[in-house]
Design a protein around this motif. Structure first.
Motif, PDB file in Angstrom:
ATOM      1  N   GLY A  54       0.811  -1.213   0.000  1.00  0.00           N
ATOM      2  CA  GLY A  54       0.000   0.000   0.000  1.00  0.00           C
ATOM      3  C   GLY A  54       0.843   1.261   0.000  1.00  0.00           C
ATOM      4  N   ARG A  55       2.027   1.175  -0.536  1.00  0.00           N
ATOM      5  CA  ARG A  55       2.954   2.303  -0.532  1.00  0.00           C
ATOM      6  C   ARG A  55       2.537   3.436  -1.455  1.00  0.00           C
ATOM      7  NH1 ARG A  55       8.305   1.932   1.888  1.00  0.00           N
ATOM      8  NH2 ARG A  55       8.372   3.945   0.900  1.00  0.00           N
ATOM      9  N   LEU A  56       1.475   3.243  -2.192  1.00  0.00           N
ATOM     10  CA  LEU A  56       1.028   4.300  -3.090  1.00  0.00           C
ATOM     11  C   LEU A  56       0.754   5.583  -2.308  1.00  0.00           C
ATOM     12  CD1 LEU A  56       0.421   5.014  -5.971  1.00  0.00           C
ATOM     13  CD2 LEU A  56      -1.917   4.226  -5.638  1.00  0.00           C
ATOM     14  N   ARG A  57       0.206   5.444  -1.100  1.00  0.00           N
ATOM     15  CA  ARG A  57      -0.030   6.628  -0.261  1.00  0.00           C
ATOM     16  C   ARG A  57       1.287   7.305   0.080  1.00  0.00           C
ATOM     17  NH1 ARG A  57      -4.560   4.149   3.718  1.00  0.00           N
ATOM     18  NH2 ARG A  57      -6.259   4.247   2.236  1.00  0.00           N
ATOM     19  N   SER A  58       2.324   6.515   0.311  1.00  0.00           N
ATOM     20  CA  SER A  58       3.638   7.078   0.622  1.00  0.00           C
ATOM     21  C   SER A  58       4.173   7.869  -0.563  1.00  0.00           C
ATOM     22  CB  SER A  58       4.611   5.959   0.995  1.00  0.00           C
ATOM     23  OG  SER A  58       5.897   6.481   1.217  1.00  0.00           O
ATOM     24  N   ILE A  59       3.995   7.337  -1.757  1.00  0.00           N
ATOM     25  CA  ILE A  59       4.440   8.045  -2.957  1.00  0.00           C
ATOM     26  C   ILE A  59       3.678   9.358  -3.086  1.00  0.00           C
ATOM     27  CG2 ILE A  59       4.512   7.959  -5.480  1.00  0.00           C
ATOM     28  CD1 ILE A  59       4.901   4.888  -5.159  1.00  0.00           C
ATOM     29  N   CYS A  60       2.379   9.318  -2.845  1.00  0.00           N
ATOM     30  CA  CYS A  60       1.581  10.551  -2.896  1.00  0.00           C
ATOM     31  C   CYS A  60       2.064  11.556  -1.855  1.00  0.00           C
ATOM     32  CB  CYS A  60       0.104  10.236  -2.687  1.00  0.00           C
ATOM     33  SG  CYS A  60      -0.643   9.370  -4.076  1.00  0.00           S
ATOM     34  N   ALA A  61       2.379  11.076  -0.659  1.00  0.00           N
ATOM     35  CA  ALA A  61       2.877  11.965   0.392  1.00  0.00           C
ATOM     36  C   ALA A  61       4.191  12.617  -0.033  1.00  0.00           C
ATOM     37  CB  ALA A  61       3.061  11.200   1.694  1.00  0.00           C
ATOM     38  N   HIS A  62       5.058  11.847  -0.680  1.00  0.00           N
ATOM     39  CA  HIS A  62       6.323  12.411  -1.165  1.00  0.00           C
ATOM     40  C   HIS A  62       6.079  13.467  -2.234  1.00  0.00           C
ATOM     41  CE1 HIS A  62       9.171   9.988   1.045  1.00  0.00           C
ATOM     42  NE2 HIS A  62       8.549   8.880   0.679  1.00  0.00           N
ATOM     43  N   LEU A  63       5.113  13.238  -3.105  1.00  0.00           N
ATOM     44  CA  LEU A  63       4.802  14.219  -4.142  1.00  0.00           C
ATOM     45  C   LEU A  63       4.249  15.508  -3.537  1.00  0.00           C
ATOM     46  CD1 LEU A  63       3.260  11.932  -6.902  1.00  0.00           C
ATOM     47  CD2 LEU A  63       5.485  13.079  -6.938  1.00  0.00           C
ATOM     48  N   VAL A  64       3.395  15.373  -2.520  1.00  0.00           N
ATOM     49  CA  VAL A  64       2.853  16.556  -1.841  1.00  0.00           C
ATOM     50  C   VAL A  64       3.990  17.331  -1.178  1.00  0.00           C
ATOM     51  CG1 VAL A  64       1.404  17.327   0.075  1.00  0.00           C
ATOM     52  CG2 VAL A  64       0.549  15.607  -1.530  1.00  0.00           C
ATOM     53  N   GLU A  65       4.882  16.622  -0.499  1.00  0.00           N
ATOM     54  CA  GLU A  65       6.022  17.270   0.156  1.00  0.00           C
ATOM     55  C   GLU A  65       6.909  17.967  -0.871  1.00  0.00           C
ATOM     56  OE1 GLU A  65       9.956  16.098   2.795  1.00  0.00           O
ATOM     57  OE2 GLU A  65       8.333  14.650   2.609  1.00  0.00           O
ATOM     58  N   LEU A  66       7.151  17.320  -1.995  1.00  0.00           N
ATOM     59  CA  LEU A  66       7.959  17.915  -3.059  1.00  0.00           C
ATOM     60  C   LEU A  66       7.315  19.199  -3.577  1.00  0.00           C
ATOM     61  CD1 LEU A  66      10.375  17.714  -5.001  1.00  0.00           C
ATOM     62  CD2 LEU A  66       8.932  16.305  -6.478  1.00  0.00           C
TER      63      LEU A  66
ATOM     64  N   ASP B 279       5.280  21.136  -1.960  1.00  0.00           N
ATOM     65  CA  ASP B 279       5.244  22.155  -0.907  1.00  0.00           C
ATOM     66  C   ASP B 279       6.616  22.723  -0.571  1.00  0.00           C
ATOM     67  OD1 ASP B 279       2.522  21.944  -0.699  1.00  0.00           O
ATOM     68  OD2 ASP B 279       2.566  20.605   1.048  1.00  0.00           O
ATOM     69  N   THR B 280       7.665  22.075  -1.030  1.00  0.00           N
ATOM     70  CA  THR B 280       9.021  22.515  -0.739  1.00  0.00           C
ATOM     71  C   THR B 280       9.452  23.532  -1.792  1.00  0.00           C
ATOM     72  OG1 THR B 280       9.539  20.351   0.185  1.00  0.00           O
ATOM     73  CG2 THR B 280      11.404  21.742  -0.417  1.00  0.00           C
TER      74      THR B 280
ATOM     75  N   ASP C 268      11.562  25.680  -4.347  1.00  0.00           N
ATOM     76  CA  ASP C 268      12.758  25.479  -5.138  1.00  0.00           C
ATOM     77  C   ASP C 268      13.887  26.278  -4.490  1.00  0.00           C
ATOM     78  OD1 ASP C 268      14.206  24.856  -7.759  1.00  0.00           O
ATOM     79  OD2 ASP C 268      14.274  27.053  -7.697  1.00  0.00           O
ATOM     80  N   PRO C 269      15.071  25.691  -4.290  1.00  0.00           N
ATOM     81  CA  PRO C 269      16.153  26.423  -3.610  1.00  0.00           C
ATOM     82  C   PRO C 269      16.487  27.764  -4.261  1.00  0.00           C
ATOM     83  CG  PRO C 269      16.733  24.112  -3.805  1.00  0.00           C
ATOM     84  CD  PRO C 269      15.466  24.317  -4.594  1.00  0.00           C
ATOM     85  N   GLN C 270      16.480  27.821  -5.578  1.00  0.00           N
ATOM     86  CA  GLN C 270      16.794  29.083  -6.249  1.00  0.00           C
ATOM     87  C   GLN C 270      15.693  30.122  -6.042  1.00  0.00           C
ATOM     88  OE1 GLN C 270      17.394  27.279 -10.019  1.00  0.00           O
ATOM     89  NE2 GLN C 270      19.613  27.080  -9.753  1.00  0.00           N
ATOM     90  N   ALA C 271      14.434  29.687  -6.059  1.00  0.00           N
ATOM     91  CA  ALA C 271      13.326  30.612  -5.816  1.00  0.00           C
ATOM     92  C   ALA C 271      13.347  31.089  -4.372  1.00  0.00           C
ATOM     93  CB  ALA C 271      11.997  29.936  -6.132  1.00  0.00           C
ATOM     94  N   TRP C 272      13.646  30.185  -3.436  1.00  0.00           N
ATOM     95  CA  TRP C 272      13.733  30.557  -2.027  1.00  0.00           C
ATOM     96  C   TRP C 272      14.840  31.580  -1.818  1.00  0.00           C
ATOM     97  CZ3 TRP C 272      17.781  29.905   1.453  1.00  0.00           C
ATOM     98  CH2 TRP C 272      17.475  30.189   2.785  1.00  0.00           C
ATOM     99  N   LEU C 273      16.013  31.343  -2.411  1.00  0.00           N
ATOM    100  CA  LEU C 273      17.126  32.272  -2.263  1.00  0.00           C
ATOM    101  C   LEU C 273      16.789  33.632  -2.853  1.00  0.00           C
ATOM    102  CD1 LEU C 273      19.990  32.737  -1.274  1.00  0.00           C
ATOM    103  CD2 LEU C 273      20.814  31.807  -3.445  1.00  0.00           C
ATOM    104  N   ALA C 274      16.121  33.647  -3.991  1.00  0.00           N
ATOM    105  CA  ALA C 274      15.708  34.917  -4.604  1.00  0.00           C
ATOM    106  C   ALA C 274      14.746  35.665  -3.689  1.00  0.00           C
ATOM    107  CB  ALA C 274      15.068  34.663  -5.965  1.00  0.00           C
ATOM    108  N   ALA C 275      13.822  34.948  -3.051  1.00  0.00           N
ATOM    109  CA  ALA C 275      12.873  35.589  -2.135  1.00  0.00           C
ATOM    110  C   ALA C 275      13.591  36.147  -0.912  1.00  0.00           C
ATOM    111  CB  ALA C 275      11.799  34.595  -1.715  1.00  0.00           C
TER     112      ALA C 275
END
Length: 76
Positions: free
Chosen positions: A26-38, A40-41, A43-50
């Motif tokens: 049932g790891r499909l939920r885990s994959i979905c959780a990783h996609l949501v986290e990705l 929501d995180t 982009d390092p370059q966008a964060w640095l620009a902000a």
């Protein structure tokens, strides 16, 4: 609302391994959780620009020592 997505150019071995794990555990939920986290995180370059824009707008200039001291003061 949830929706389905397709990921292109995934190596066959990777797709097969993910499908097998999802079927067994049932790891499909885990994959979905990783996609949501990705998503929501920032982009390092966008964060640095902000950060740079905020620093320029507020004329902030803290030294590294000051930042570390302030961080340490917030910790028990």
């Amino acid at each position: 609302m949830a929706r389905s997505i397709t990921v292109h150019d995934v190596p066959d071995e990777t797709g097969d391994a993910l499908a097998a794990r999802a079927a067994l555990t049932g790891r499909l939920r885990s994959i979905c959780a990783h996609l949501v986290e990705l998503a929501d995180t920032p982009d390092p370059q966008a964060w640095l620009a902000a950060v740079r824009a905020r620093k320029a707008a507020t004329h902030s200039s803290l030294s590294a020592t000051r930042v570390l001291e302030d961080r340490a003061a917030d910790r028990p």
